[in-house]
Design a protein around this motif. Structure first.
Motif, PDB file in Angstrom:
ATOM      1  N   ASP A 153       5.799  -3.414 -11.387  1.00  0.00           N
ATOM      2  CA  ASP A 153       5.601  -2.058 -10.850  1.00  0.00           C
ATOM      3  C   ASP A 153       6.930  -1.557 -10.283  1.00  0.00           C
ATOM      4  OD1 ASP A 153       4.981   0.154  -9.114  1.00  0.00           O
ATOM      5  OD2 ASP A 153       2.868  -0.467  -9.238  1.00  0.00           O
ATOM      6  N   VAL A 201       7.075  -0.294  -6.715  1.00  0.00           N
ATOM      7  CA  VAL A 201       7.146  -1.345  -5.696  1.00  0.00           C
ATOM      8  C   VAL A 201       8.576  -1.844  -5.557  1.00  0.00           C
ATOM      9  CG1 VAL A 201       6.405  -3.686  -5.086  1.00  0.00           C
ATOM     10  CG2 VAL A 201       4.740  -2.054  -6.007  1.00  0.00           C
ATOM     11  N   ALA A 234      -1.282  -8.922  -5.348  1.00  0.00           N
ATOM     12  CA  ALA A 234      -2.510  -8.208  -4.996  1.00  0.00           C
ATOM     13  C   ALA A 234      -3.697  -9.168  -4.929  1.00  0.00           C
ATOM     14  CB  ALA A 234      -2.794  -7.127  -6.044  1.00  0.00           C
ATOM     15  N   VAL A 235      -3.534 -10.356  -5.473  1.00  0.00           N
ATOM     16  CA  VAL A 235      -4.664 -11.284  -5.514  1.00  0.00           C
ATOM     17  C   VAL A 235      -4.376 -12.524  -4.674  1.00  0.00           C
ATOM     18  CG1 VAL A 235      -5.661 -10.515  -7.690  1.00  0.00           C
ATOM     19  CG2 VAL A 235      -3.763 -12.143  -7.710  1.00  0.00           C
ATOM     20  N   ASP A 241      -7.421 -15.947   0.619  1.00  0.00           N
ATOM     21  CA  ASP A 241      -7.755 -15.591   1.996  1.00  0.00           C
ATOM     22  C   ASP A 241      -6.945 -16.418   2.981  1.00  0.00           C
ATOM     23  OD1 ASP A 241      -9.523 -13.724   1.208  1.00  0.00           O
ATOM     24  OD2 ASP A 241     -11.265 -15.052   1.312  1.00  0.00           O
ATOM     25  N   LYS A 268      -0.314  -7.849  -1.068  1.00  0.00           N
ATOM     26  CA  LYS A 268      -0.107  -6.401  -1.157  1.00  0.00           C
ATOM     27  C   LYS A 268      -1.307  -5.713  -0.533  1.00  0.00           C
ATOM     28  CE  LYS A 268       2.565  -6.518  -5.459  1.00  0.00           C
ATOM     29  NZ  LYS A 268       2.557  -6.195  -6.903  1.00  0.00           N
ATOM     30  N   PRO A 269      -1.181  -4.574   0.108  1.00  0.00           N
ATOM     31  CA  PRO A 269       0.123  -3.909   0.324  1.00  0.00           C
ATOM     32  C   PRO A 269       0.875  -4.487   1.535  1.00  0.00           C
ATOM     33  CG  PRO A 269      -1.669  -2.587   1.198  1.00  0.00           C
ATOM     34  CD  PRO A 269      -2.302  -3.802   0.614  1.00  0.00           C
ATOM     35  N   VAL A 270       2.204  -4.428   1.443  1.00  0.00           N
ATOM     36  CA  VAL A 270       3.039  -4.943   2.546  1.00  0.00           C
ATOM     37  C   VAL A 270       4.034  -3.863   2.972  1.00  0.00           C
ATOM     38  CG1 VAL A 270       2.922  -7.379   1.982  1.00  0.00           C
ATOM     39  CG2 VAL A 270       4.637  -5.911   0.870  1.00  0.00           C
ATOM     40  N   ALA A 275      -8.710  -4.194  -7.695  1.00  0.00           N
ATOM     41  CA  ALA A 275      -7.867  -4.460  -6.533  1.00  0.00           C
ATOM     42  C   ALA A 275      -6.403  -4.547  -6.951  1.00  0.00           C
ATOM     43  CB  ALA A 275      -8.304  -5.766  -5.862  1.00  0.00           C
ATOM     44  N   HIS A 276      -6.175  -5.261  -8.054  1.00  0.00           N
ATOM     45  CA  HIS A 276      -4.790  -5.416  -8.492  1.00  0.00           C
ATOM     46  C   HIS A 276      -4.165  -4.080  -8.852  1.00  0.00           C
ATOM     47  CE1 HIS A 276      -1.625  -6.380 -11.562  1.00  0.00           C
ATOM     48  NE2 HIS A 276      -1.240  -7.146 -10.526  1.00  0.00           N
ATOM     49  N   LYS A 301      -3.774  -1.979  -5.606  1.00  0.00           N
ATOM     50  CA  LYS A 301      -2.932  -2.477  -4.525  1.00  0.00           C
ATOM     51  C   LYS A 301      -1.447  -2.203  -4.761  1.00  0.00           C
ATOM     52  CE  LYS A 301      -5.861  -5.641  -2.101  1.00  0.00           C
ATOM     53  NZ  LYS A 301      -6.089  -6.984  -1.585  1.00  0.00           N
ATOM     54  N   ASN A 302      -1.016  -2.143  -6.024  1.00  0.00           N
ATOM     55  CA  ASN A 302       0.382  -1.798  -6.276  1.00  0.00           C
ATOM     56  C   ASN A 302       0.705  -0.384  -5.799  1.00  0.00           C
ATOM     57  OD1 ASN A 302       1.522  -4.168  -7.153  1.00  0.00           O
ATOM     58  ND2 ASN A 302       0.870  -3.855  -9.287  1.00  0.00           N
ATOM     59  N   PRO A 303      -0.102   0.611  -6.208  1.00  0.00           N
ATOM     60  CA  PRO A 303       0.167   1.949  -5.656  1.00  0.00           C
ATOM     61  C   PRO A 303       0.103   1.976  -4.135  1.00  0.00           C
ATOM     62  CG  PRO A 303      -1.493   2.063  -7.390  1.00  0.00           C
ATOM     63  CD  PRO A 303      -1.142   0.632  -7.250  1.00  0.00           C
ATOM     64  N   LEU A 304      -0.891   1.195  -3.553  1.00  0.00           N
ATOM     65  CA  LEU A 304      -0.978   1.161  -2.092  1.00  0.00           C
ATOM     66  C   LEU A 304       0.298   0.588  -1.496  1.00  0.00           C
ATOM     67  CD1 LEU A 304      -4.562  -0.039  -1.089  1.00  0.00           C
ATOM     68  CD2 LEU A 304      -3.559   2.256  -0.930  1.00  0.00           C
ATOM     69  N   THR A 305       0.870  -0.403  -2.194  1.00  0.00           N
ATOM     70  CA  THR A 305       2.110  -1.010  -1.708  1.00  0.00           C
ATOM     71  C   THR A 305       3.243   0.019  -1.704  1.00  0.00           C
ATOM     72  OG1 THR A 305       1.370  -3.068  -2.672  1.00  0.00           O
ATOM     73  CG2 THR A 305       3.690  -2.974  -2.037  1.00  0.00           C
ATOM     74  N   ASN A 340      -7.181  -0.253   1.842  1.00  0.00           N
ATOM     75  CA  ASN A 340      -6.993  -1.694   1.644  1.00  0.00           C
ATOM     76  C   ASN A 340      -8.215  -2.474   2.136  1.00  0.00           C
ATOM     77  OD1 ASN A 340      -5.507  -3.933   0.828  1.00  0.00           O
ATOM     78  ND2 ASN A 340      -4.911  -4.361   2.946  1.00  0.00           N
ATOM     79  N   ARG A 359     -10.519  -5.034   0.102  1.00  0.00           N
ATOM     80  CA  ARG A 359     -10.803  -6.410   0.533  1.00  0.00           C
ATOM     81  C   ARG A 359     -12.309  -6.676   0.565  1.00  0.00           C
ATOM     82  NH1 ARG A 359      -6.698  -9.499   2.335  1.00  0.00           N
ATOM     83  NH2 ARG A 359      -8.241 -11.007   3.019  1.00  0.00           N
ATOM     84  N   ASP A 384     -14.370  -9.409  -1.392  1.00  0.00           N
ATOM     85  CA  ASP A 384     -15.234 -10.335  -0.653  1.00  0.00           C
ATOM     86  C   ASP A 384     -16.661 -10.272  -1.171  1.00  0.00           C
ATOM     87  OD1 ASP A 384     -13.239 -11.234   0.882  1.00  0.00           O
ATOM     88  OD2 ASP A 384     -13.737 -10.046   2.672  1.00  0.00           O
TER      89      ASP A 384
END
Lengths: 123, 535
Positions: free
Chosen positions: A13, A16, A87-88, A91, A105-107, B323-324, B327-331, B366, B370, B374
């Motif tokens: 990405d 990112v 992203a994966v 826990d 992610k996200p960080v 999620a994958h 989560k990249n756009p969220l990052t 996010n 999660r 879960d």
């Protein structure tokens, strides 16, 4: 030896890598390059010789774990530190993948900086 | 007057056979009888042939015979009657000169004789003869009846397979039926010589005597089972019944009837044994059935879990993919917001605020992701025998900072020893965390969380209660709180997945959860873990 830590970002990405690179470089403490596939990442490691690799897990050509295996299999690269950024993530408060620290992610760039500091401090 | 005989006048017509060859003499006899008040129908015979014919056709009531006719003597006529076994009143009508012969004829079967010069006696002689014959026939009939009755009685006594004994009121035996020989091997006279209860089993004797005594004069007879020893010394089982005779002529007599039940008793004993064996077999089968039922229940549970797991697996893969991708756009957004915040420390308040809201939005997105992961994740349970108290304790420890910050006091009411449960420890911790977080969020100004555990389900299962003193759940929303993405607190970041995850995990453990608003305020969550659930 430069004061700047050499960091390679491997993530498909570009958004990112671009923003994370900027965030790290803004601190003035890191020399950052980015690769956008597993293969490109492995080539860049040999050219750029980073002290630390921020490695995505899910990429189109290779999984991050395969990239890690190639690094570990190469004696010249064996000492390269790896932090997964994925992203994966599993826990937990400080999960680990294949013996490496793992960021979910996200960080923020700040979180990545602190992880790099932790890993390098272990030397 | 001929009616002076003292006998009633015969109304019926007497059939009179006259053995006479002289019609005049015959008429004289008939006349004499008429004079004597006897209505008659007469017939004459004077030979053996005509006698036989008359006997067959005329069926005479009385025969009046001359002593000697040219073709037939009275002696011959009597012989004919004897020959055919006929008993018909037979009176000789004869002259003086043959009186001695007439007396001889009486020895041969004649009833009487009337001398010709005393014919007036004839009607009474006829009546007497008729009466004597009638009396004789009556006696014969009575005798026949007595013999028939005796024969019947003997047939019954000799045929019966039961032993019949008659006693007096003291039990002294008066009669023993011959069947005793077949039943016990003793003759009736051998039995009669002994005591009524002598051959009864010692253990049965007292009861037999008692029942005999008590039944005296009692119309209700009582059946008793007794054992009697036969000649070979073997015990035979009899069912006996005592009947007291109701007869004025034979008072105080009892008839005891013994029926040999030995074979039936043996058959009953065998049947009883067989039945016992059957019952045990049935119980074995029931036990097997019970085991099968339990296995079936376990299989159903497993199947249910597999189905849940496979559904969850599909959802899980989808959630992980989503999620994958998200989560990249969220990052990128997160890094961008962080970059701008660092770049613009002195920016106007509105920019700082906008960036802060963006950051919150990213965090919220996010959190949803999660929760989604879960929600789909508990597809593989790592089951082990666990002590629920320990898991609760560990979870409370993990959350102690949350409780402290929210000013929530924790009260533990644990049953000290709980049966072990097959649980996935981490998943149950997740359940507890979600419940505790809900409780904390329901108590904005602090409060108390009470955690209670107790053995249930016959001491093999466990019930867990989590009470809070918060705001509870509006009653109209209670039945929706387990729906995915349903939340009562959207403003404070509720994802609508917490309780859905709780329920999914508990379903995988074959456990159930119920939520009720407590009367004193706050919510009670009750979880029932069932006994011995194996996956």
């Amino acid at each position: 030896m430069s004061l700047h830590r050499r960091v390679l970002l491997i993530d498909d990405d570009t958004g990112v890598t671009r923003l994370l690179r900027r965030g790290l470089e803004e601190t003035g403490r890191f020399l950052v390059r980015a690769a956008h596939s597993g293969q490109e990442g492995l080539r860049e490691i040999r050219v750029f010789a980073p002290e630390i690799v921020i490695l995505d897990m899910v990429m189109p050509d290779m999984r991050g774990s395969q990239v890690l295996a190639s690094i570990r299999a190469d004696p010249e690269l064996g000492a390269t530190k790896v932090i997964f950024l994925t992203a994966v993530a599993p826990d937990g408060d400080s999960p680990r993948l294949h013996g490496c620290e793992c960021l979910a992610k996200p960080v923020t760039a700040g979180q990545v900086v602190r992880a790099i500091e932790r890993v390098l401090a272990r030397n | 007057m001929s009616t002076t005989t003292g006998l009633r006048q015969d109304t019926r017509v007497l059939r009179v056979l006259l053995l006479e060859n002289d019609p005049t003499a015959a008429d004289a006899i008939e006349h004499q009888l008429h004079e004597g008040g006897i209505a008659l129908e007469g017939r004459r015979a004077d030979s053996r042939e005509s006698l036989l014919l008359a006997l067959q056709e005329f069926l005479p009531d009385v025969i009046l015979a001359a002593y000697k006719l040219p073709q037939l003597t009275a002696v011959e006529a009597l012989a004919v009657l004897r020959q055919f076994g006929l008993r018909i009143p037979f009176i000789l009508v004869t002259g003086d000169h043959v009186e001695e012969k007439a007396i001889e004829c009486m020895r041969d079967g004649a009833d009487d004789y009337v001398l010709q010069d005393n014919m007036k006696r004839l009607p009474s002689a006829v009546r007497n003869a008729l009466e004597r014959h009638a009396a004789l026939r009556e006696r014969e009939r009575a005798e026949d009846a007595r013999r028939a009755s005796e024969l019947l009685y003997r047939l019954i006594m000799e045929t019966t397979r039961d032993l019949i004994i008659m006693t007096d009121k003291n039990g002294r035996m008066l009669y023993v039926s011959p069947s005793c020989e077949r039943l016990l091997g003793f003759t009736p006279s051998e039995i009669l010589r002994g005591d009524l209860f002598a051959s009864v089993h010692p253990d049965d004797r007292a009861r037999a005597v008692e029942i005999f005594r008590r039944s005296a004069g009692d119309q209700d007879n009582q059946t008793l089972q007794v054992r009697c020893r036969n000649r070979e010394g073997e015990w035979r089982v009899f069912e006996s019944v005592c009947n007291w005779v109701v007869s004025e002529s034979h008072p105080d007599r009892a008839v005891l009837i013994f029926r040999d039940m030995t074979k039936r008793k043996q058959a009953e004993d065998e049947a009883h044994l067989a039945y016992g064996a059957l019952e045990r077999r049935e119980q074995d089968l029931l036990a097997v059935l019970e085991e099968l039922n339990q296995s079936h229940a376990r299989l159903q549970t497993t199947q249910f879990q597999l189905m849940q797991a496979s559904k969850m697996d599909a959802v899980g893969q989808l959630a992980a993919g989503v999620a994958h991708e998200v989560k990249n756009p969220l990052t990128v957004l997160m890094l961008g917001v962080e970059y701008l915040q660092n770049k613009l420390p002195e920016a106007p308040e509105s920019i700082i605020e906008t960036l802060g809201e963006m950051e919150d939005a990213i965090q919220r997105a996010n959190t949803v992701l999660r929760g989604l992961v879960d929600f789909a994740a508990p597809n593989n349970l790592a089951l082990a025998d666990e002590d629920l108290n320990q898991i609760v304790e560990r979870t409370l420890d993990l959350m102690k900072h949350e409780f402290l910050r929210a000013q929530v006091e924790v009260v533990r009411e644990f049953e000290p020893v709980l049966p072990p449960l097959r649980l996935d420890r981490n998943k149950i911790e997740q359940v507890l965390i979600n419940l505790f977080l809900n409780a904390v969020q329901a108590m904005k100004d602090g409060g108390t969380v009470t955690v209670r555990t107790r053995a249930a389900d016959g001491g093999l299962g466990v019930q867990l209660e989590v009470d809070d003193t918060g705001c509870g759940i509006p009653p109209d929303k209670l039945d929706r709180v387990f729906d995915a993405f349903f939340t009562t607190k959207p403003a404070s970041g509720g994802t609508g997945l917490g309780l859905r995850v709780v329920q999914s995990i508990l379903e995988l453990h074959d456990a159930g959860i119920t939520l009720v608003n407590r009367k004193t305020g706050g919510l009670r969550a009750t979880i029932a873990f069932r006994a011995g659930v194996k996956a």
